[in-house]
Scaffold this active site. Sequence first.
Site, mmCIF file in Angstrom:
data_model
loop_
_atom_site.group_PDB
_atom_site.id
_atom_site.type_symbol
_atom_site.label_atom_id
_atom_site.label_comp_id
_atom_site.label_asym_id
_atom_site.label_seq_id
_atom_site.Cartn_x
_atom_site.Cartn_y
_atom_site.Cartn_z
ATOM 1 C CB THR A 131 -0.911 -0.031 1.242
ATOM 2 O OG1 THR A 131 -1.789 -1.134 1.092
ATOM 3 C CG2 THR A 131 -1.716 1.231 1.397
ATOM 4 C CB THR B 151 0.613 -0.337 4.861
ATOM 5 O OG1 THR B 151 0.743 -1.446 3.967
ATOM 6 C CG2 THR B 151 1.858 -0.228 5.724
ATOM 7 N N GLY B 152 -1.009 -2.908 5.982
ATOM 8 C CA GLY B 152 -0.945 -4.164 6.741
ATOM 9 C C GLY B 152 -2.174 -5.017 6.490
ATOM 10 N NE ARG C 67 -9.191 -7.880 2.119
ATOM 11 C CZ ARG C 67 -8.217 -6.985 2.259
ATOM 12 N NH1 ARG C 67 -7.938 -6.163 1.290
ATOM 13 N NH2 ARG C 67 -7.535 -6.911 3.381
ATOM 14 C CB VAL C 68 -13.833 -3.669 0.792
ATOM 15 C CG1 VAL C 68 -13.338 -2.251 1.056
ATOM 16 C CG2 VAL C 68 -14.694 -3.708 -0.475
ATOM 17 N N GLY C 69 -10.616 -3.939 1.767
ATOM 18 C CA GLY C 69 -9.684 -3.820 2.898
ATOM 19 C C GLY C 69 -9.933 -2.564 3.711
ATOM 20 C CG ASP C 70 -6.635 -1.242 6.046
ATOM 21 O OD1 ASP C 70 -6.371 -1.971 5.067
ATOM 22 O OD2 ASP C 70 -5.780 -0.557 6.628
HETATM 23 N N1 ASP Z 1 -4.025 -2.742 4.027
HETATM 24 C C1 ASP Z 1 -4.191 -3.259 2.686
HETATM 25 C C2 ASP Z 1 -5.457 -4.078 2.627
HETATM 26 O O1 ASP Z 1 -5.737 -4.799 3.574
HETATM 27 C C3 ASP Z 1 -3.052 -4.103 2.231
HETATM 28 C C4 ASP Z 1 -1.691 -3.534 2.404
HETATM 29 O O2 ASP Z 1 -1.467 -2.620 3.166
HETATM 30 O O3 ASP Z 1 -0.789 -4.056 1.728
HETATM 31 O O4 ASP Z 1 -6.137 -4.052 1.630
#
Ligand code: ASP
Length: 217
Positions: free
Chosen positions: A84, A135-136, A112-115
């Site tokens: 990210t 990120t994570g 799927r939707v992330g944060d």
């Molecule tokens: N946080 C992002 C997600 O879960 C992924 C990432 O940070 O690499 O979509």
Amino acid sequence: KAGAVAGVKHIKNPINLARLVMEKTWHVLLTGEGAEKFAQEQGIELVPQEYFKTERRWKQIQDILEKEKADSTKQGVAPQKHGTVGCVALDRFGNIAAGTSTGGMTNKRFGRVGDSPIIGAGTYANNSTCGVSCTGDGEYFIRLGVAKDISDMMEYKGMTVKEASQTAIDKLTKLGGTGGVIVLDKDGNIAMPFNTSGMYRAYIDANGDAVVQIYNE
Ligand code: ASP
């Protein structure tokens, strides 16, 4: 103010579309086809899906699919690396802005939707506290509402940006999630803690001093 998009497949620079959601609509989060229709109306550049294909990412998904075949739990194999891009900025008038852009997780499924597009989870900005970009493992960041939690700990507990950010990472670690945050407060103080082996990060302060880091200092 806030704007976000999720589940888009043809937008060259989704962050520009997120900004238009904030500036041109009274909504906060648009998804999928509707978001792409809004993009067309706004004259945003759409590209074929091929545009996003890179050799490195293609190999990554093939590797994960291989591992998944051998995984008897059938829960899906989570990727170990995050990709990210986030930024937080403070202007001379005290306005804080945060932006986060992601491809999500390799091998994500079922819409799927992330944060990252969830305001308060992966992204948040408040002129009276701080701006945050995360990120994570998105699922953990959503469960914990990490970005808003950092702002709240500063607002309600009087924590410094460093204390609040580290506390959020400690909570993440306790739950079993990995990742990091970049946080800038209203006075220009910076914190960028993470619980992975490294996190590509950089900042430039009001004196023009620029710092670039990858692993722990
Ligand atoms: N946080 C992002 C997600 O879960 C992924 C990432 O940070 O690499 O979509």
